[in-house]
Design a protein around this motif. Structure first.
Motif: not given
Length: 118
Positions: A8-12, A15-17, A21-25
């Protein structure tokens, strides 16, 4: 929906995290994390802490991958990898052995879980 993200701290992953978070909280996202290697990874980890994300400290080459049990999730986004194609074979073991160990750790909660491996 509840998701676990490795890498989750990588390049992709960063952005995914952010999108999850924006979509599901924030309560719907957990990240399996290791100590940061780069300043960008450190900044991402600090941002995750500031948001209140569930962070699970772990290491893909360890057994078990993390000391705490895995969370029950609907989907796992497995993005953690050594992407250095010039790395020695020993350094690349995390890509296949680490994935095996991640799946082993998740086995107690993964029945019916979708796993996205990139």
């Amino acid at each position: 929906m509840k998701a676990l993200v490795t890498g989750g701290t990588g390049f992709i992953g960063r952005r995914l995290v952010r999108q999850l978070v924006a979509q599901y909280g924030v309560d719907a996202v957990a990240c399996l994390v290791k100590p940061p290697v780069t300043p960008l990874e450190a900044a991402a980890l600090d941002a995750f802490r500031g948001q209140g994300l569930q962070l699970i400290e772990g290491e893909l080459m360890a057994r078990p991958v993390a000391a705490q049990p895995p969370p029950a999730v609907d989907v796992v986004f497995h993005l953690a990898a050594n992407i250095d194609t010039d790395a020695p074979l020993e350094a690349l073991r995390v890509n296949h052995e680490g994935t095996d160990r991640l799946l082993e750790w998740l086995s107690v909660v993964s029945r019916g879980t979708r796993i996205v491996y990139a």
